[in-house]
Design an enzyme around this catalytic site. Structure first.
Site, mmCIF file in Angstrom:
data_model
loop_
_atom_site.group_PDB
_atom_site.id
_atom_site.type_symbol
_atom_site.label_atom_id
_atom_site.label_comp_id
_atom_site.label_asym_id
_atom_site.label_seq_id
_atom_site.Cartn_x
_atom_site.Cartn_y
_atom_site.Cartn_z
ATOM 1 N N HIS A 1 1.681 4.464 -2.861
ATOM 2 C CA HIS A 1 1.778 5.926 -2.791
ATOM 3 C C HIS A 1 2.997 6.426 -3.568
ATOM 4 O O HIS A 1 2.948 7.490 -4.211
ATOM 5 C CB HIS A 1 1.880 6.377 -1.331
ATOM 6 C CG HIS A 1 0.597 6.266 -0.572
ATOM 7 N ND1 HIS A 1 -0.593 6.779 -1.049
ATOM 8 C CD2 HIS A 1 0.316 5.726 0.643
ATOM 9 C CE1 HIS A 1 -1.555 6.549 -0.163
ATOM 10 N NE2 HIS A 1 -1.035 5.906 0.861
ATOM 11 N N HIS B 1 0.840 -1.203 0.000
ATOM 12 C CA HIS B 1 0.000 0.000 0.000
ATOM 13 C C HIS B 1 0.872 1.249 0.000
ATOM 14 O O HIS B 1 0.633 2.190 -0.770
ATOM 15 C CB HIS B 1 -0.910 -0.017 1.224
ATOM 16 C CG HIS B 1 -1.708 1.239 1.403
ATOM 17 N ND1 HIS B 1 -2.964 1.416 0.852
ATOM 18 C CD2 HIS B 1 -1.435 2.404 2.056
ATOM 19 C CE1 HIS B 1 -3.420 2.616 1.168
ATOM 20 N NE2 HIS B 1 -2.516 3.233 1.900
ATOM 21 N N GLU B 2 1.878 1.277 0.868
ATOM 22 C CA GLU B 2 2.753 2.446 0.933
ATOM 23 C C GLU B 2 3.567 2.589 -0.355
ATOM 24 O O GLU B 2 3.813 3.702 -0.824
ATOM 25 C CB GLU B 2 3.673 2.355 2.149
ATOM 26 C CG GLU B 2 2.943 2.343 3.491
ATOM 27 C CD GLU B 2 1.994 3.513 3.673
ATOM 28 O OE1 GLU B 2 2.254 4.602 3.111
ATOM 29 O OE2 GLU B 2 0.975 3.348 4.372
#
Length: 229
Positions: free
Chosen positions: A106, A102-103
């Site tokens: 980004h 998920h990170e």
């Protein structure tokens, strides 16, 4: 609903938001606790997952750091650094893989100039200022009866609300990217991907709860201000 004497009835507006926030927190804690105990079949740690996703996306310049705390994971677009909490960084679990990917999502958003991420980054200093000073200004306005000061505080608090609304598409998109790459790069097996999705969906709900709480608080402040006119 009967409101006890002396209690501001507008406080009732915050009850649904409080219930949603409590529910969201319980969901993320439950999902994370369950899947932080279930090991990945690939045996990859969160740091290794993040590194693979970044490298295959052409982001070799993004470094990965370990940070203290629980669920303190984040991507810093200014320094091009992906920071993972200790549990996520070093453990080979489904939860760690989901959070790390998920990170990394980004970082990919930053790479492709994803519009909502740019808007959120632009809003950071304004939202920070609004978060620090809006309620102080509103309280002073209420004490001394300065409607203009109350309105100024509401405008500042609106910046916080806007920031949280911009955050929603950013977080949802990062989770979608994460799930896609986890399956595409075969980091997770077909039966592990839905489990990672549960973790990311629970995390997304916390952002929804925060935005809803801020919106209801804004509505309440507007009602209180209009009563003072």
């Amino acid at each position: 609903m009967i409101v006890p004497y002396g209690l501001d009835p507008t406080i009732l507006l915050l009850i649904p938001a409080m219930i949603l926030s409590i529910y969201a927190q319980s969901k993320i804690k439950s999902a994370y606790n369950i899947y932080s105990r279930e090991g990945l079949k690939s045996g990859m740690t969160g740091a290794e997952v993040a590194r693979m996703v970044l490298d295959r996306s052409g982001l070799q310049d993004v470094s990965i750091e370990r940070v203290a705390g629980n669920l303190t994971d984040h991507y810093d677009p200014r320094k091009k650094v992906l920071r993972l909490s200790s549990d996520v960084y070093g453990r080979p679990t489904i939860a760690s893989a989901g959070v790390a990917a998920h990170e990394a999502g980004h970082a990919i958003q930053d790479q492709v100039d994803y519009g909502p991420l740019k808007l959120r980054s632009f809003m950071v200093p304004f939202a920070s200022f609004g978060s620090r000073f809006s309620m102080i200004i509103i309280i002073i306005g209420l004490i001394f009866g300065f409607t203009g000061m109350i309105s100024l505080g509401i405008v500042l608090f609106s910046l916080v609300v806007l920031f949280q609304l911009f955050t929603l598409p950013v977080e949802f998109n990062a989770s979608s990217r994460a799930l896609a790459v986890l399956g595409e790069y075969q980091i997770l097996t077909a039966d592990e991907v839905p489990k990672a999705k549960k973790v990311l969906d629970a995390a997304a709900l916390t952002y929804v709860a925060a935005a809803f709480s801020s919106i209801m608080t804004l509505v309440r402040l507007l009602i209180i201000r209009d009563r003072r006119r």
